[in-house]
Scaffold this active site. Structure first.
Site, mmCIF file in Angstrom:
data_model
loop_
_atom_site.group_PDB
_atom_site.id
_atom_site.type_symbol
_atom_site.label_atom_id
_atom_site.label_comp_id
_atom_site.label_asym_id
_atom_site.label_seq_id
_atom_site.Cartn_x
_atom_site.Cartn_y
_atom_site.Cartn_z
ATOM 1 N N ASP A 38 0.865 -0.960 -0.030
ATOM 2 C CA ASP A 38 -0.248 0.100 0.044
ATOM 3 C C ASP A 38 0.954 1.387 -0.098
ATOM 4 O O ASP A 38 0.531 2.178 -0.656
ATOM 5 C CB ASP A 38 -0.891 -0.003 1.234
ATOM 6 N N ALA A 39 1.952 1.325 0.665
ATOM 7 C CA ALA A 39 2.887 2.436 0.981
ATOM 8 C C ALA A 39 3.433 2.824 -0.467
ATOM 9 O O ALA A 39 3.491 3.872 -0.644
ATOM 10 C CB ALA A 39 4.037 2.246 1.849
ATOM 11 N N TYR A 41 1.799 2.429 -3.476
ATOM 12 C CA TYR A 41 0.773 3.005 -4.146
ATOM 13 C C TYR A 41 0.482 4.403 -3.556
ATOM 14 O O TYR A 41 0.415 5.339 -4.484
ATOM 15 C CB TYR A 41 -0.787 2.022 -3.922
ATOM 16 N N ASP A 42 0.494 4.628 -2.363
ATOM 17 C CA ASP A 42 0.385 5.805 -1.657
ATOM 18 C C ASP A 42 1.488 6.661 -2.047
ATOM 19 O O ASP A 42 1.171 7.912 -2.353
ATOM 20 C CB ASP A 42 0.276 5.910 -0.211
ATOM 21 N N SER A 87 -36.326 -6.278 -10.676
ATOM 22 C CA SER A 87 -35.731 -7.044 -9.306
ATOM 23 C C SER A 87 -35.946 -8.400 -9.700
ATOM 24 O O SER A 87 -36.092 -8.865 -10.761
ATOM 25 C CB SER A 87 -36.812 -6.565 -8.252
ATOM 26 N N GLU A 118 -24.491 -16.799 -9.001
ATOM 27 C CA GLU A 118 -23.712 -15.906 -8.471
ATOM 28 C C GLU A 118 -24.313 -15.849 -6.887
ATOM 29 O O GLU A 118 -25.271 -15.947 -6.358
ATOM 30 C CB GLU A 118 -24.070 -14.719 -8.963
ATOM 31 N N LYS A 120 -25.739 -13.513 -3.840
ATOM 32 C CA LYS A 120 -26.555 -12.462 -3.875
ATOM 33 C C LYS A 120 -26.103 -11.382 -2.845
ATOM 34 O O LYS A 120 -26.072 -11.497 -1.649
ATOM 35 C CB LYS A 120 -28.206 -12.764 -3.650
ATOM 36 N N LYS A 293 -28.853 -17.408 -13.064
ATOM 37 C CA LYS A 293 -29.401 -16.716 -14.175
ATOM 38 C C LYS A 293 -29.045 -17.728 -15.227
ATOM 39 O O LYS A 293 -28.139 -18.242 -15.295
ATOM 40 C CB LYS A 293 -28.563 -15.442 -14.220
#
Ligand code: IVH
Length: 675
Positions: A38-39, A41-42, A87, A118, A120, A293
């Site tokens: 992360d460092a 990236y920062d 929906s 998948e 939900k 689906k």
């Protein structure tokens, strides 16, 4: 000229930085496989920010620095969805899934249907519009026809790409998915909120919904939100199935849930549901079911829609993890170590797949914080195999004034006093030696090697002795006879003889062993030894006040309060007397009779010493000195080690005698103490 060269150099670097940042974002959020810490990236982000500050003309709306936009809004504009957000039909039982499967087979006139299965997700539906590969709008579902424009807020979510990767995407692309709050982020957020006395989020789903509705995007940016894509509004430039479409979306930079599978037939669907249901608690985010689906778009088109839901999809729900019921009463249970736990008695409710009638309320502090009262309507939560808990009370539903719950002042099992040490969440029964809830635990501890070392008296035997009613305190052990022991399961004449011998042998313990064996809270072997050495006899200890107890080396106010509470219990005193009556004769640790060389002196230790500070303190205390933490006119001697600071200065100012560690060692030599 120089300026523009500098600017074009900056432009090239900014371009490179954006490319790198977008790449690392993709590795992190889409592939779930970060390449750099992360460092790093920062650092890249910071470098880009600095460059853009220097050359503001280089800033572009899709730059990763532009996620958190300017000013708070007054409200949200309405957005009409180009394609309605539909929906899903719900199923709770496998029979309903079988019905769905049958309808699909009949509609398609075949029975080898492939489904995309998948998770939900339990978050908030969102529709993201990209024009020429750039995010232009983000809208909530609303009533399915019209939603709210939450673009500024959604831009702050790093998992949502501001710019598409790769190529081949249509000029206009509308991606749909779910914004959610990962559980770890939810918990961290709530821990911080509580530390700052702010209102915690009710659950991750509410957290996600509330975060999206913030009028100030700076607020949304602080919430730990994430995103998974699950469909598109149109099919331009896309493959011909749900599963392949999601693969394509992943290539374009959208996070897609890694649990999505292609399955075949009813059996494949139900197996997926069962498998994910088992792993639900460990997923790191909340799901409330799975979605099946029909995978092929051609087949979806044949099936079409009924009212507002597709005929080609079904949500197969898991049992709800939260339900509402009535809190009938709060009872108190005593654990084997004496901890009192409040238990909620509930009107039976089906939650998390089982009927729940009892739930934990943790402790009194938690009850007060949540303001839960007997008679309240409460939300009961049971996630996975976790013990059901009362998550919160629905205060709005209180019809009458309800009395607050209070912890009892005496133990519901044995009547001994209940102690609540300041700063600790738990209340405890102090009758460890007689309380039926704790008796097995306390006798087992009494018999262990470091305590009374009663060979042959193992846990199973203790259980039998208690269950048969042969003993109910440790003192009863010394009244057992040969026949009683020999009559127990797995015991014979020989083992009874051995146990009686071992009991006999244990009758002359040193005082510190006995103190340790009594199982006083926070009194380990070392503290037991300090107590025994300081007071010399049980009688002296029984008379000690809480304040006197703190004079003992390594006894602080908490330990002192536990010890004082233990000996204040008449029940405990009776057991000690009963041990004595049974012939137990404890031996002083060392003879403290007569005068001590440091009687009446108060010492202060400061600076760093070559021996552990507790050791120096113990020695001084055993020589009769009192050791305190601060220098005053009453201080007799300050022992100053290396790098002594303010205490040494104060001693010098007050004219208190100061000795070095070398001088201290000389003094110990004189006393015949060798280290
Ligand atoms: S597909 C026409 N897939 O469930 C199909 N929805 O009633 C439209 N949801 O609030 C939805 N996970 O946000 C789909 N993998 C998933 C989903 C999902 C969660 C939510 C969705 C909507 C509700 C559908």
């Amino acid at each position: 000229m120089g300026q523009s060269r500098a600017q074009s150099k900056a432009q090239a670097r900014a371009h490179e930085l954006r490319r790198l940042i977008e790449f690392h974002n993709y590795r992190y959020y889409v592939l779930d496989d970060p390449e750099v810490p992360d460092a790093e990236y920062d650092r890249l982000l910071h470098e880009l920010e600095t460059l853009e500050k220097e050359f503001p003309v280089l800033v572009t709306p899709e730059s990763p620095t532009q996620r958190v936009g300017g000013t708070p809004m007054d409200g949200f504009d309405e957005i009409r969805h180009r394609v309605p957000m539909l929906s899903l039909a719900n199923a709770f039982e496998s029979g309903e899934v079988a019905d769905f499967h049958r309808r699909v087979c009949e509609g398609l006139e075949r029975d080898d249907i492939v489904f995309a299965a998948e998770p939900k997700l339990d978050g908030v539906a969102i529709s993201l519009t990209y024009r020429s590969g750039l995010l232009t709008t983000a809208a909530t579902r609303g009533d399915g026809e019209r939603g709210e424009d939450v673009t500024s807020n959604v831009r702050t979510i790093r998992a949502v790409p501001l710019k598409l990767r790769g190529d081949g995407w249509p000029e206009l692309l509308e991606v749909r998915g779910e914004i959610y709050m990962p559980r770890a982020g939810f918990e961290t957020f709530n821990r911080r909120a509580l530390e700052r006395d702010e209102k915690p989020l009710v659950n991750p789903r509410n957290g996600a919904a509330g975060s999206l509705r913030q009028l100030d995007p700076q607020m949304t940016a602080k919430r730990p939100l994430a995103f998974f894509a699950y469909s598109t509004a149109t099919r331009d430039h896309l493959p011909d199935s749900q599963f392949d479409t999601l693969t394509r979306l992943r290539e374009w930079g959208f996070p897609v849930n890694p649990e999505i599978r292609r399955v075949t037939g009813l059996e494949g669907c139900l197996q997926y549901h069962a498998d994910l249901g088992e792993r639900r608690a460990g997923l790191g985010y909340d799901i409330d079911g799975v979605v099946y689906k029909v995978d092929a778009f051609k087949q979806q088109d044949i099936l079409g829609f009924v009212s507002r839901a597709p005929r080609w999809a079904l949500a197969h729900k898991f049992p709800a993890e939260e339900e509402i019921t009535r809190l009938l009463a709060i009872d108190v249970q005593v654990g084997r170590t004496g901890a009192l736990t409040p238990v909620a008695r509930l009107e039976p409710v089906f939650v998390g797949g089982v009927t729940v009638t009892n739930a934990t309320l943790h402790n009194q502090g938690e009850i007060r914080r949540k303001d839960v009262r007997p008679g309240d309507w409460v939300v009961v939560r049971r996630a996975g195999d976790v013990i059901p808990e009362v998550a919160r009370a629905l205060h709005g539903r209180r019809e009458t004034e309800l009395a607050e719950f209070r912890m009892p002042l005496s133990c519901p099992e044995c009547g001994s006093a209940v102690e609540r040490v300041e700063g600790e969440a738990v209340s405890r029964c102090t009758g460890g030696l007689i309380c039926p809830a704790q008796i097995k635990h306390s006798i087992r501890h009494f018999a262990t090697r470091k305590a009374m070392d009663i060979e042959g008296l193992g846990d199973k035997l203790v259980d039998q002795l208690v269950e048969q009613g042969l003993i109910s305190t440790v003192a009863d052990l010394y009244h057992l006879d040969h026949d009683q022991i020999a009559s127990l399961a797995r015991m014979g004449g020989k083992s009874a003889e051995n146990l009686l011998l071992a009991l006999q042998k244990s009758k002359q313990p040193s005082l510190d062993r006995l103190l340790y064996a009594l199982g006083i809270r926070e009194v380990g072997e070392v503290t037991a030894h300090s107590l025994a050495a300081h007071f010399g006899t049980m009688e002296a200890l029984l008379q000690a006040s809480e304040e006197t107890l703190t004079e003992v080396s390594d006894v602080g106010p908490i330990v002192a309060s536990h010890v004082a509470a233990f000996f204040a219990q008449e029940n405990n005193r009776q057991v000690i007397q009963a041990l004595k009556d049974a012939g137990m004769d404890w031996q002083p640790v060392e003879d403290l009779g007569g005068e001590q060389p440091l009687d009446g002196e108060t010492w202060v230790l400061t600076g760093s010493l070559s021996m552990p500070r507790v050791q120096a303190k113990n020695i001084l205390v055993s020589l009769g000195a009192k050791v305190t933490g601060s220098v005053s006119g009453k201080t007799s001697v300050v022992l100053a080690g290396e790098a002594a600071g303010s205490k040494l200065k104060k001693a010098e100012k007050l004219g208190v005698r100061v000795i070095s560690e070398d001088e201290f060692h000389e003094f110990l030599d004189e006393q015949g103490i060798s280290l």
